[in-house]
Write an enzyme that holds these catalytic residues in place. Structure first.
Site, PDB file in Angstrom:
ATOM      1  N   CYS A 268       0.828  -1.201   0.000  1.00 33.49           N
ATOM      2  CA  CYS A 268       0.000   0.000   0.000  1.00 33.49           C
ATOM      3  C   CYS A 268       0.864   1.254   0.000  1.00 33.49           C
ATOM      4  O   CYS A 268       2.081   1.178   0.064  1.00 33.49           O
ATOM      5  CB  CYS A 268      -0.867   0.010   1.242  1.00 33.49           C
ATOM      6  SG  CYS A 268      -1.825  -1.485   1.441  1.00 33.49           S
TER       7      CYS A 268
ATOM      8  N   CYS B 182      13.047  -4.119   1.105  1.00 36.38           N
ATOM      9  CA  CYS B 182      12.496  -5.016   0.065  1.00 36.38           C
ATOM     10  C   CYS B 182      13.148  -4.753  -1.292  1.00 36.38           C
ATOM     11  O   CYS B 182      12.986  -3.682  -1.873  1.00 36.38           O
ATOM     12  CB  CYS B 182      10.992  -4.814  -0.046  1.00 36.38           C
ATOM     13  SG  CYS B 182      10.279  -5.673  -1.463  1.00 36.38           S
TER      14      CYS B 182
ATOM     15  N   ASP C 285      10.119  -6.959 -15.734  1.00 35.65           N
ATOM     16  CA  ASP C 285      10.670  -6.799 -14.382  1.00 35.65           C
ATOM     17  C   ASP C 285      10.828  -8.130 -13.645  1.00 35.65           C
ATOM     18  O   ASP C 285      11.775  -8.323 -12.904  1.00 35.65           O
ATOM     19  CB  ASP C 285       9.793  -5.840 -13.557  1.00 35.65           C
ATOM     20  CG  ASP C 285       8.360  -6.290 -13.496  1.00 35.65           C
ATOM     21  OD1 ASP C 285       8.043  -7.188 -12.712  1.00 35.65           O
ATOM     22  OD2 ASP C 285       7.529  -5.754 -14.262  1.00 35.65           O
TER      23      ASP C 285
ATOM     24  N   CYS D  77       6.597 -14.492  -0.246  1.00 35.05           N
ATOM     25  CA  CYS D  77       6.882 -13.264   0.520  1.00 35.05           C
ATOM     26  C   CYS D  77       5.976 -13.239   1.741  1.00 35.05           C
ATOM     27  O   CYS D  77       4.794 -13.558   1.644  1.00 35.05           O
ATOM     28  CB  CYS D  77       6.611 -12.035  -0.331  1.00 35.05           C
ATOM     29  SG  CYS D  77       6.790 -10.509   0.617  1.00 35.05           S
TER      30      CYS D  77
ATOM     31  N   CYS E 268      16.240  -7.132   1.848  1.00 35.44           N
ATOM     32  CA  CYS E 268      15.536  -8.405   1.961  1.00 35.44           C
ATOM     33  C   CYS E 268      15.619  -9.070   0.589  1.00 35.44           C
ATOM     34  O   CYS E 268      15.270  -8.470  -0.426  1.00 35.44           O
ATOM     35  CB  CYS E 268      14.072  -8.196   2.348  1.00 35.44           C
ATOM     36  SG  CYS E 268      13.153  -9.762   2.307  1.00 35.44           S
TER      37      CYS E 268
ATOM     38  N   CYS F  77      12.506 -13.732  -1.142  1.00 37.33           N
ATOM     39  CA  CYS F  77      11.843 -14.484  -2.211  1.00 37.33           C
ATOM     40  C   CYS F  77      12.832 -14.983  -3.268  1.00 37.33           C
ATOM     41  O   CYS F  77      12.469 -15.769  -4.137  1.00 37.33           O
ATOM     42  CB  CYS F  77      10.745 -13.636  -2.847  1.00 37.33           C
ATOM     43  SG  CYS F  77      11.313 -12.027  -3.387  1.00 37.33           S
TER      44      CYS F  77
HETATM   45  S1  SF4 Z   1      10.430 -11.506   0.285  1.00 37.30           S
HETATM   46 FE1  SF4 Z   1      10.795 -10.487  -1.686  1.00 37.30          FE
HETATM   47  S2  SF4 Z   1       8.985  -9.267  -2.112  1.00 37.30           S
HETATM   48 FE2  SF4 Z   1       8.928  -9.840   0.057  1.00 37.30          FE
HETATM   49  S3  SF4 Z   1       9.873  -8.141   1.156  1.00 37.30           S
HETATM   50 FE3  SF4 Z   1      11.498  -9.619   0.751  1.00 37.30          FE
HETATM   51  S4  SF4 Z   1      12.337  -8.982  -1.235  1.00 37.30           S
HETATM   52 FE4  SF4 Z   1      10.397  -7.937  -1.001  1.00 37.30          FE
END
Ligand code: SF4
Length: 494
Positions: free
Chosen positions: A8, A255, A369, A405, A456, A459
């Site tokens: 969001c 992220c 992407d 995720c 992060c 994923c």
């Molecule tokens: S798991 Fe992937 S999509 Fe989720 S926050 Fe981490 S990097 Fe972003």
């Protein structure tokens, strides 16, 4: 081009001179409608809370609803939210009920919140909060985080210590803007800083604003001051501005998908030195460098609009191969909030896309992407072949997604992810491409300007920055590898 349910967008504003902030909220959210268009909401403080909620995109500025909104909400402090439901239910009734900002009140304390993120320890929090506050009235995480804050406030613990408890006891991603019952604006971010949040002010430093992305400040002609640091709380009131580091972050985990897909290309993320579109251009250059055969097999570079556009330019710059904007989006075909199924959304996306004649007889490098489930890519490739493309080679800026995720992006099981089951060669065969090239994780990280341990990459690596997410992922993976059916969204089940 995806139909992932996005994170969001939030926006907050405070005018030290007491002027209404609704126009800043409106423009701040319009500029971030890409982060969510299931619903939107505004709330200002003027001797009490006044609010407005709606479904879909924000109404245009000349719409009677907007004029009504500007007249109704006159407070000098306000918050707003655009939402794409990544948690909770997504039928129309629940969408309206879960629309933010969210107000909670108990034991003489009252607070309003809007947040971006996703909570992982939902089951534990639901149990704890139900026993204190009774049944929960929404299906959304925002109620949990609001009530967690209220727990401290109603015991007169003060805002700082209540937010600190939240940061310590809530596992997940949360970038929050809120208003107290005295009309103070506050903003805070989880101690890993998973989702973006920044702030700025007008030239005279009289009006302050908090925004998920820096474009929310730009559109209001505000100066960018800084990102809100992980574990930090900022408060604006009649007495001025305070900034407190409540929890010392052990690490950071911004992220990485924001760089490839979510963020607007003209945003600056995480206090970085360059806008997202420059980073995406680098991604394209990397893809060119990583495929030593590219000049022998490609006649034309195109992008899957719009998140592939800047990377396609980078790829063209790196290789010297002709770049054509042959794929275009029909601008006025938009998703609506009440279209909630995967099938309906995919149908809309295919209607949006149009292909010019330039690819006929050409060997095409199509820059995208990411590939999540693979079905959108398959349809787009089919469309390109129907338009006469001789070969279609896919160049993907986000490395192969192999696991779910837990922090707000709608990828909740291993089994729905094509990259969890197949390597690039198999994926190419399944989606009908001649080849698929993913950017390497190393080059991706380097181009973001951040270190690997500041991002992060859950994923991409199945290594998550929070303990419960890791535990759940390990269990889900074991089930998936045994061929057992995953339940999906297990972290949300209560
Ligand atoms: S798991 Fe992937 S999509 Fe989720 S926050 Fe981490 S990097 Fe972003």
């Amino acid at each position: 081009m995806k139909f992932l349910k996005e994170a969001c967008g939030v926006f907050g504003a405070y005018d030290m001179d007491g002027g209404p902030v609704i126009s800043y909220l409106y423009w701040g959210l319009i500029s971030q409608n890409h982060r969510g268009h299931h619903s939107h909401g505004f709330l200002t403080f003027d001797n009490g809370f006044s609010s407005h909620y709606g479904l879909d995109l924000l109404p245009p500025v000349r719409h009677p609803l907007t004029r009504k909104l500007f007249k109704k909400l006159r407070g000098a402090a306000g918050i707003g939210h655009v939402r794409y439901a990544t948690s909770g239910k997504d039928n129309k009734r629940w969408l309206l009920r879960d629309t933010q900002p969210f107000i909670v009140e108990d034991g003489g304390a009252k607070i309003a919140l809007a947040y971006n993120g996703n909570i992982v320890n939902v089951s534990q929090l639901r149990l704890e909060l139900k026993s204190e506050f009774g049944n929960l009235s929404t299906s959304s995480d925002v109620e949990l985080i609001s009530k967690k804050l209220l727990q401290g406030l109603k015991k007169d613990r003060g805002l700082s210590s209540s937010v600190k408890a939240c940061m310590r006891e809530v596992e997940g991603a949360f970038s929050v803007v809120g208003l107290t019952q005295k009309g103070e604006l506050f903003a805070f971010r989880d101690s890993l800083g998973i989702r973006p949040l920044c702030y700025g002010h007008d030239e005279d430093k009289k009006i302050f604003a908090v925004s998920s992305e820096s474009v929310g400040l730009n559109i209001n002609n505000f100066q960018y001051e800084s990102e809100i640091k992980p574990g930090e709380l900022l408060v604006w009131s009649k007495d001025g501005f305070t900034q407190e580091q409540l929890v010392k972050p052990k690490m950071r985990a911004f992220c990485s998908f924001e760089f490839a897909y979510f963020a607007r290309p003209d945003s600056i993320l995480n206090g970085g030195s360059k806008p997202v579109y420059k980073i995406r251009e680098d991604f394209g250059r990397n893809l060119g460098k990583e495929d030593s055969e590219i000049n022998n097999k490609i006649d034309i570079v195109i992008s899957i609009p719009e998140t592939g556009d800047d990377a396609a330019y980078g790829l063209h710059e790196q290789t010297g191969i002709h770049w054509a904007r042959a794929l275009r989006k029909h601008r006025y075909v938009t998703d609506r909030a009440f279209i909630t199924t995967h099938k309906e959304r995919e149908m809309i996306i295919m209607k949006k896309l149009n292909i010019g004649g330039e690819i006929k007889g050409k060997r095409v490098a199509a820059v995208e992407d990411s590939i999540v489930r693979g079905d959108t890519s398959r349809r787009i490739i089919k469309k390109m072949r129907e338009a006469g493309a001789k070969k279609v080679h896919m160049y993907i800026t986000f490395p192969r997604i192999i696991s779910p995720c837990f922090y707000g992006i709608d990828m909740s099981t291993f089994s729905e992810l094509i990259g969890a089951k197949h390597d690039a060669t198999e994926i190419a065969r399944i989606i009908g491409a001649d080849s698929v090239h993913y950017q390497s994780i190393e080059n991706f990280v380097k181009s973001t300007g951040l270190e690997r341990d500041e991002l992060c990459l859950g994923c991409l690596t199945c290594q998550y920055p929070t303990p419960l997410a890791q535990q759940i992922a390990d269990k889900m993976k074991a089930k998936f590898e045994k061929g057992e059916k995953e339940t999906g969204r297990v972290y949300e089940s209560s």
